[in-house]
Design a protein around this motif. Structure first.
Motif, PDB file in Angstrom:
ATOM      1  N   LEU A 166      45.519  -1.039  18.578  1.00 56.45           N
ATOM      2  CA  LEU A 166      44.358  -1.227  17.719  1.00 56.45           C
ATOM      3  C   LEU A 166      44.727  -0.963  16.259  1.00 56.45           C
ATOM      4  CD1 LEU A 166      41.552   0.543  19.787  1.00 56.45           C
ATOM      5  CD2 LEU A 166      41.953  -1.902  19.562  1.00 56.45           C
ATOM      6  N   PRO A 167      43.941  -1.502  15.328  1.00 55.93           N
ATOM      7  CA  PRO A 167      44.164  -1.187  13.916  1.00 55.93           C
ATOM      8  C   PRO A 167      44.070   0.319  13.684  1.00 55.93           C
ATOM      9  CG  PRO A 167      42.664  -3.042  14.146  1.00 55.93           C
ATOM     10  CD  PRO A 167      42.864  -2.484  15.520  1.00 55.93           C
ATOM     11  N   LYS A 168      44.763   0.799  12.687  1.00 54.53           N
ATOM     12  CA  LYS A 168      44.776   2.220  12.388  1.00 54.53           C
ATOM     13  C   LYS A 168      43.364   2.742  12.177  1.00 54.53           C
ATOM     14  CE  LYS A 168      46.780   5.608   9.230  1.00 54.53           C
ATOM     15  NZ  LYS A 168      47.642   5.812   8.027  1.00 54.53           N
ATOM     16  N   GLY A 169      43.059   3.862  12.816  1.00 58.16           N
ATOM     17  CA  GLY A 169      41.750   4.487  12.666  1.00 58.16           C
ATOM     18  C   GLY A 169      40.747   4.128  13.739  1.00 58.16           C
ATOM     19  N   LEU A 170      41.039   3.103  14.546  1.00 59.90           N
ATOM     20  CA  LEU A 170      40.138   2.718  15.629  1.00 59.90           C
ATOM     21  C   LEU A 170      40.588   3.376  16.926  1.00 59.90           C
ATOM     22  CD1 LEU A 170      39.376  -1.083  15.071  1.00 59.90           C
ATOM     23  CD2 LEU A 170      38.274   0.939  14.091  1.00 59.90           C
ATOM     24  N   ILE A 171      39.614   3.864  17.682  1.00 56.72           N
ATOM     25  CA  ILE A 171      39.873   4.529  18.960  1.00 56.72           C
ATOM     26  C   ILE A 171      39.398   3.629  20.084  1.00 56.72           C
ATOM     27  CG2 ILE A 171      39.426   6.591  20.340  1.00 56.72           C
ATOM     28  CD1 ILE A 171      41.016   7.130  17.825  1.00 56.72           C
TER      29      ILE A 171
END
Length: 240
Positions: A166-171
């Protein structure tokens, strides 16, 4: 509160007999948006006392980070006494012991997640995000629920490697919660503000997840007509 923080705040009790470790865990908690350390307890009896005081004051804790090896009580005993007193808040067990029997006992007392020392902030933060997604799912189901809703809620507690892509910062757990919420109301379109209010996320955070779903064709993005000023977008589940 900044615009990147979730609107709901989780109050956390940190329980660890090593002062430096306890402070480090408290710092970790405060680095995760929407979570705040309420107090630190150095032993089991101190933790139970703090829980009782908070319960009596009407400001109960939402989560306990519970070390398993305390000087007076084992973490399992603390968890059992918590349940015996009717405290239903979630517990994340923290330990350096890799004994399967201890893990099984922890699960039996209602401990929802487990952290093995040493661990990085990224791993720690994901456990807290798992907790947030679990609570959001349970709250969104209302007074009654379905098998699918229960399965989705408990799946949020299981850490997966999907978040790596996932893109950075997405959980991954939060993303799945947003996806499930859209799919539950396929005919409804949500703005980022509306979705954030229902799931306990800030508008900015909700928008990031919605944009990711739109880019991956899991959601349909379109302008919301009739709004003044800056154009507002709405998102609905893509059933095609």
């Amino acid at each position: 509160m900044s615009h990147t923080e979730p609107t709901a705040e989780f109050l956390v009790l940190v329980v660890d007999d090593e002062p430096e470790t306890a402070r480090a865990h408290a710092t970790y908690v405060d680095r995760v948006p929407g979570f705040r350390t309420g107090a630190i307890a150095a032993n089991g009896h101190g933790a139970l006392q703090l829980l009782a005081e908070a319960h009596a004051a009407g400001t109960p804790y939402d989560l306990v980070l519970l070390d398993m090896t305390l000087p007076d009580l084992h973490g399992i005993d603390v968890a059992r006494r918590m349940r015996g007193r009717g405290y239903t808040l979630d517990i994340i067990a923290i330990t350096a012991v890799r004994d399967l029997a201890v893990v099984r006992s922890a699960v039996a007392t209602g401990i929802t997640q487990y952290l093995i020392k040493p661990f990085s902030f990224a791993v720690f933060a994901e456990k807290l995000e798992n907790h947030r997604a679990f609570i959001a799912t349970m709250r969104s189901t209302g007074s009654s629920t379905s098998q699918a809703s229960i399965d989705t809620a408990f799946s949020a507690l299981r850490t997966t490697s999907a978040s790596v892509s996932l893109p950075k910062g997405l959980i991954s757990q939060t993303l799945e919660q947003v996806r499930t919420h859209l799919a539950a109301s396929p005919a409804r379109a949500f703005s980022a503000t509306e979705l954030g209010e229902e799931l306990g996320l800030s508008r900015v955070t909700a928008r990031r997840y919605l944009e990711h779903l739109a880019m991956s064709n899991s959601a349909v993005k379109q302008p919301r007509h009739g709004t003044r000023g800056r154009p507002e977008f709405e998102y609905r589940h893509n059933s095609s």
